[in-house]
Design an enzyme around this catalytic site. Structure first.
Site, mmCIF file in Angstrom:
data_model
loop_
_atom_site.group_PDB
_atom_site.id
_atom_site.type_symbol
_atom_site.label_atom_id
_atom_site.label_comp_id
_atom_site.label_asym_id
_atom_site.label_seq_id
_atom_site.Cartn_x
_atom_site.Cartn_y
_atom_site.Cartn_z
ATOM 1 N N GLU A 1 -9.017 0.278 19.852
ATOM 2 C CA GLU A 1 -9.515 -0.184 18.550
ATOM 3 C C GLU A 1 -9.415 -1.697 18.445
ATOM 4 O O GLU A 1 -10.327 -2.368 17.952
ATOM 5 C CB GLU A 1 -8.728 0.499 17.432
ATOM 6 C CG GLU A 1 -9.189 0.121 16.027
ATOM 7 C CD GLU A 1 -8.400 -1.033 15.451
ATOM 8 O OE1 GLU A 1 -8.976 -1.837 14.696
ATOM 9 O OE2 GLU A 1 -7.203 -1.143 15.774
ATOM 10 N N ASP B 1 -12.883 -3.908 18.092
ATOM 11 C CA ASP B 1 -13.117 -4.779 16.945
ATOM 12 C C ASP B 1 -13.690 -6.117 17.402
ATOM 13 O O ASP B 1 -14.615 -6.662 16.779
ATOM 14 C CB ASP B 1 -11.802 -4.985 16.194
ATOM 15 C CG ASP B 1 -11.943 -5.944 15.032
ATOM 16 O OD1 ASP B 1 -12.594 -5.572 14.044
ATOM 17 O OD2 ASP B 1 -11.408 -7.064 15.113
ATOM 18 N N ASP C 1 -11.641 2.853 12.599
ATOM 19 C CA ASP C 1 -10.849 2.478 13.776
ATOM 20 C C ASP C 1 -11.306 3.237 15.019
ATOM 21 O O ASP C 1 -11.400 2.671 16.116
ATOM 22 C CB ASP C 1 -9.368 2.759 13.527
ATOM 23 C CG ASP C 1 -8.753 1.793 12.526
ATOM 24 O OD1 ASP C 1 -9.401 0.777 12.200
ATOM 25 O OD2 ASP C 1 -7.628 2.074 12.068
ATOM 26 N N GLU D 1 -14.525 1.843 16.476
ATOM 27 C CA GLU D 1 -14.267 0.630 17.249
ATOM 28 C C GLU D 1 -13.659 0.973 18.606
ATOM 29 O O GLU D 1 -13.959 0.319 19.614
ATOM 30 C CB GLU D 1 -13.356 -0.302 16.458
ATOM 31 C CG GLU D 1 -14.055 -0.930 15.255
ATOM 32 C CD GLU D 1 -13.138 -1.750 14.389
ATOM 33 O OE1 GLU D 1 -13.655 -2.559 13.600
ATOM 34 O OE2 GLU D 1 -11.898 -1.587 14.488
#
Length: 229
Positions: free
Chosen positions: A45, A49, A118, A121
């Protein structure tokens, strides 16, 4: 390793067949189910991102070569915020394939916005590690689709975006108040203050109350999202 039927179906929905299937399995494994032999998706995650941010920054720069940093920032935030990521995750049925611990599952984890965002990502990072940046870029552009084309209009409507941010956190709708008026009658300047239920405020001045409200909302939303990060 071989993927389960539901994960193979998920591969089809996102348009990527993993060379290393364990990467996808890790991307959909929540911390509530992790163990020494089954790592969770938190590190993915973190990476995803950043990959998502780079793809979106490139896409926005390419779409509007005349835009300033101040114009691009709210569009970027609208595309990468958790609410948007969660909406994309729902569209591809990510919640259905998440691997959750019993307590998280019983508390509705498959529907939680932060958890879905999350995990999406993490999937982006898994694709990046599996096939490189171009594959991850294609995935993001495909999944976000028309959101990128519409983001300019969405970003201009900062009041709606701020209200959605507040509602997602259990706060009442933002309050707007005209706190000052200056200048001549034919060219007044209105100063508007927006206040959130958590006490955070922001002020902005413009030639109309509507424009001042939008500017104040945009500034406050940018500050709140920066804190979320």
């Amino acid at each position: 390793m071989k993927l389960s039927t539901d994960l193979r179906a998920f591969e089809s929905r996102i348009g990527h067949a993993f060379r290393e299937p364990d990467r996808l399995l890790r991307a959909v494994t929540h911390a509530s189910l992790s163990s020494a032999t089954r790592p969770d998706n938190q590190r993915l995650e973190f990476l995803g991102d950043r990959v998502l941010g780079l793809v979106m920054a490139e896409a926005l720069l390419a779409a509007d070569k005349a835009a300033t940093e101040g114009q691009l920032a709210p569009r970027f935030n609208a595309l990468v915020r958790k609410e948007t990521c969660a909406a994309v995750a729902r569209e591809v049925g990510l919640g259905d394939v998440l691997k959750l611990g019993r307590s998280e599952m019983m508390s509705g984890g498959r529907r939680k916005e932060a958890l879905l965002g999350d995990a999406l990502e993490a999937v982006i990072a898994a694709v990046y590690l599996d096939a490189g940046f171009e594959a991850a870029r294609r995935l993001v552009l495909r999944l976000w689709g028309e959101r990128i084309a519409q983001v300019e209009a969405d970003a201009r409507d900062a009041k709606t975006a701020l209200q959605e941010w507040a509602q997602a956190r259990g706060l009442p709708p933002p309050c707007y108040e005209a706190v000052d008026r200056s200048g001549p009658d034919h060219a007044p300047i209105f100063t508007v203050e927006v206040r959130l239920g958590n006490g955070e405020t922001e002020r902005s001045a413009a030639g109309t109350k509507r424009v001042a409200e939008q500017a104040a909302a945009r500034a406050l939303l940018a500050r709140m999202e920066a804190r979320d990060d």
